[in-house]
Design a protein around this motif. Sequence first.
Motif, PDB file in Angstrom:
ATOM      1  N   ALA A   1       0.623  -1.269  -0.005  1.00  0.00           N
ATOM      2  CA  ALA A   1      -0.013  -0.125   0.145  1.00  0.00           C
ATOM      3  C   ALA A   1       0.812   1.383  -0.228  1.00  0.00           C
ATOM      4  CB  ALA A   1      -1.049  -0.046   1.237  1.00  0.00           C
ATOM      5  N   THR A   2       2.131   1.155   0.344  1.00  0.00           N
ATOM      6  CA  THR A   2       2.945   2.220   0.200  1.00  0.00           C
ATOM      7  C   THR A   2       3.497   2.162  -1.102  1.00  0.00           C
ATOM      8  OG1 THR A   2       3.195   2.323   2.696  1.00  0.00           O
ATOM      9  CG2 THR A   2       4.766   3.477   1.366  1.00  0.00           C
ATOM     10  N   VAL A   3       4.690   1.314  -1.365  1.00  0.00           N
ATOM     11  CA  VAL A   3       5.846   1.411  -2.273  1.00  0.00           C
ATOM     12  C   VAL A   3       5.165   1.186  -3.787  1.00  0.00           C
ATOM     13  CG1 VAL A   3       7.797   0.435  -3.026  1.00  0.00           C
ATOM     14  CG2 VAL A   3       7.360   0.479  -0.601  1.00  0.00           C
ATOM     15  N   SER A   4       4.146   0.195  -3.870  1.00  0.00           N
ATOM     16  CA  SER A   4       3.163  -0.103  -4.927  1.00  0.00           C
ATOM     17  C   SER A   4       2.636   1.194  -5.572  1.00  0.00           C
ATOM     18  CB  SER A   4       2.297  -1.258  -5.017  1.00  0.00           C
ATOM     19  OG  SER A   4       2.900  -2.470  -4.701  1.00  0.00           O
ATOM     20  N   PHE A   5       2.146   2.306  -4.631  1.00  0.00           N
ATOM     21  CA  PHE A   5       1.471   3.222  -5.231  1.00  0.00           C
ATOM     22  C   PHE A   5       2.516   4.254  -5.623  1.00  0.00           C
ATOM     23  CE2 PHE A   5      -3.292   2.595  -4.337  1.00  0.00           C
ATOM     24  CZ  PHE A   5      -3.105   1.316  -3.698  1.00  0.00           C
ATOM     25  N   ALA A   6       3.518   4.662  -4.400  1.00  0.00           N
ATOM     26  CA  ALA A   6       4.146   5.566  -4.862  1.00  0.00           C
ATOM     27  C   ALA A   6       5.329   5.478  -6.173  1.00  0.00           C
ATOM     28  CB  ALA A   6       5.209   5.839  -3.514  1.00  0.00           C
ATOM     29  N   ARG A   7       5.753   4.017  -6.257  1.00  0.00           N
ATOM     30  CA  ARG A   7       6.608   3.879  -7.227  1.00  0.00           C
ATOM     31  C   ARG A   7       6.377   2.580  -7.995  1.00  0.00           C
ATOM     32  NH1 ARG A   7       7.953   7.912  -5.627  1.00  0.00           N
ATOM     33  NH2 ARG A   7      10.054   8.874  -4.889  1.00  0.00           N
ATOM     34  N   PRO A   8       5.188   2.489  -8.824  1.00  0.00           N
ATOM     35  CA  PRO A   8       4.473   1.422  -9.460  1.00  0.00           C
ATOM     36  C   PRO A   8       5.240   0.811 -10.011  1.00  0.00           C
ATOM     37  CG  PRO A   8       3.449   3.619 -10.060  1.00  0.00           C
ATOM     38  CD  PRO A   8       4.178   3.879  -8.712  1.00  0.00           C
ATOM     39  N   GLY A   9       6.206   1.774 -10.986  1.00  0.00           N
ATOM     40  CA  GLY A   9       7.140   0.911 -11.745  1.00  0.00           C
ATOM     41  C   GLY A   9       8.223   0.307 -11.319  1.00  0.00           C
ATOM     42  N   TRP A  10       8.504   0.424 -10.018  1.00  0.00           N
ATOM     43  CA  TRP A  10       9.549  -0.487  -9.348  1.00  0.00           C
ATOM     44  C   TRP A  10       9.536  -1.856  -9.518  1.00  0.00           C
ATOM     45  CZ3 TRP A  10      11.515   1.965  -4.031  1.00  0.00           C
ATOM     46  CH2 TRP A  10      12.110   2.969  -4.126  1.00  0.00           C
TER      47      TRP A  10
ATOM     48  N   PRO B   1      -8.252  -3.500   7.286  1.00  0.00           N
ATOM     49  CA  PRO B   1      -9.036  -4.252   6.489  1.00  0.00           C
ATOM     50  C   PRO B   1      -8.531  -4.251   4.881  1.00  0.00           C
ATOM     51  CG  PRO B   1     -10.646  -2.597   6.868  1.00  0.00           C
ATOM     52  CD  PRO B   1      -9.448  -2.200   7.475  1.00  0.00           C
ATOM     53  N   GLY B   2      -8.100  -3.383   4.458  1.00  0.00           N
ATOM     54  CA  GLY B   2      -7.477  -3.222   3.254  1.00  0.00           C
ATOM     55  C   GLY B   2      -8.476  -2.989   2.096  1.00  0.00           C
ATOM     56  N   ALA B   3      -9.186  -2.238   2.583  1.00  0.00           N
ATOM     57  CA  ALA B   3     -10.323  -1.597   1.322  1.00  0.00           C
ATOM     58  C   ALA B   3      -9.954   0.011   1.243  1.00  0.00           C
ATOM     59  CB  ALA B   3     -11.654  -1.711   1.714  1.00  0.00           C
ATOM     60  N   GLY B   4      -9.707   0.365   0.110  1.00  0.00           N
ATOM     61  CA  GLY B   4      -9.730   1.740  -0.170  1.00  0.00           C
ATOM     62  C   GLY B   4      -9.848   2.279  -1.489  1.00  0.00           C
ATOM     63  N   MET B   5      -9.245   3.644  -1.740  1.00  0.00           N
ATOM     64  CA  MET B   5      -9.246   4.033  -3.238  1.00  0.00           C
ATOM     65  C   MET B   5      -8.170   4.446  -3.587  1.00  0.00           C
ATOM     66  SD  MET B   5     -12.892   4.889  -3.276  1.00  0.00           S
ATOM     67  CE  MET B   5     -13.097   6.459  -4.170  1.00  0.00           C
ATOM     68  N   VAL B   6      -7.904   4.784  -4.691  1.00  0.00           N
ATOM     69  CA  VAL B   6      -6.679   4.915  -5.248  1.00  0.00           C
ATOM     70  C   VAL B   6      -6.446   6.551  -5.873  1.00  0.00           C
ATOM     71  CG1 VAL B   6      -4.696   4.440  -7.021  1.00  0.00           C
ATOM     72  CG2 VAL B   6      -5.969   2.699  -6.086  1.00  0.00           C
ATOM     73  N   GLU B   7      -5.521   7.471  -5.354  1.00  0.00           N
ATOM     74  CA  GLU B   7      -5.462   9.072  -5.688  1.00  0.00           C
ATOM     75  C   GLU B   7      -4.137   9.174  -6.409  1.00  0.00           C
ATOM     76  OE1 GLU B   7      -6.505  11.391  -2.636  1.00  0.00           O
ATOM     77  OE2 GLU B   7      -8.462  10.654  -2.434  1.00  0.00           O
ATOM     78  N   ARG B   8      -4.168   9.951  -7.424  1.00  0.00           N
ATOM     79  CA  ARG B   8      -2.745  10.326  -7.913  1.00  0.00           C
ATOM     80  C   ARG B   8      -1.929  11.203  -6.942  1.00  0.00           C
ATOM     81  NH1 ARG B   8      -3.885   8.554 -13.053  1.00  0.00           N
ATOM     82  NH2 ARG B   8      -5.924   8.528 -13.731  1.00  0.00           N
TER      83      ARG B   8
END
Length: 312
Positions: free
Chosen positions: A249-258, A295-302
């Motif tokens: 939830a941190t790294v995959s979002f901030a650096r999705p290309g890693w 519980p792992g439910a959320g939204m994605v923001e840019r």
Amino acid sequence: MSTMLRNGGLLSRRTFLAGTAAALGGAAFAPVRTARAQTLSTGSAELTVVSDGMMTLPLNFTFPDAPQDELVRLLEEAGQPTDAMRPDCNVTLVRSGDRLVIFDVGAGPNFMSSTGKLMKSLEAAGVDPGEVTDVVITHAHPDHLWGLTDDFDELVFADADYHIGRTEWDFWSSSDAMSQMPEDRQTFVVGARNRFAALDGRVNFIKGGDEVLPGIEAVDTPGHTPGHLSFMVHGAEPVLIVGDAISNATVSFARPGWPTASDQDPQQGAGTRLALLDRLATDKARAIGFHFPHPGAGMVERRGNGFVYVPA
Ligand SMILES: [Zn+2]
């Protein structure tokens, strides 16, 4: 409903627009960051997220090639521990009509001592395992699959129907699966095959685009494993069960290309992750990540060149 896919299995615009409307309407879903069960609704189906526990993984197991100082800084900024990754394990149940569907079954008793808590969590949530009519698997990694069987190698959900991707099944069953696996993960192959054997021909094989069960659609999200599937639970307020296509939830979002070493094919995994995040952010749809903070439910923001996870 099974035709609502395009672009190699990613979610259709139409599917997500329904989610957008719902999200803007403001769904009532209070975040609780404990191991307690959490419920949310699509309007027609009720989802409950329970915990199978949490894992502890060395940082260099998941991101060996990332610039380690930047990785640590990202984790610090997010208030995450920096000595290791400690991902939660979120198992989702969907109750719809006369069915109770479970998405992945946790790690069971033989993986890590900090996982395998599913049965306790189900009991705490008032769910009788005997009620489960269908078991749907995102992929065959231990933390998702090994809980199929108990200490006696008996199926935990003895009377359920089982739904697994054909591509995923074939990969783990193939004669060269072992040679494609790093040495420290060869037990994954043995463990997957043992669970497959316990199913003894009882599997309904599925693929992206299939309406696996009424209102539940499989979505191709390969890369983490060759046959990884996510699942869209349709309704007035749809929810995407992501599995490990977006794993952190941190790294995959901030650096999705890693690239991450937890993906079998890091390049393909990054492509899938970027496409999913982009679509989820555009359509403001809710998603449940197996390893997002419980519980792992959320939204994605840019945010900047990347994204940020916002708990629902
Ligand atoms: Zn996982």
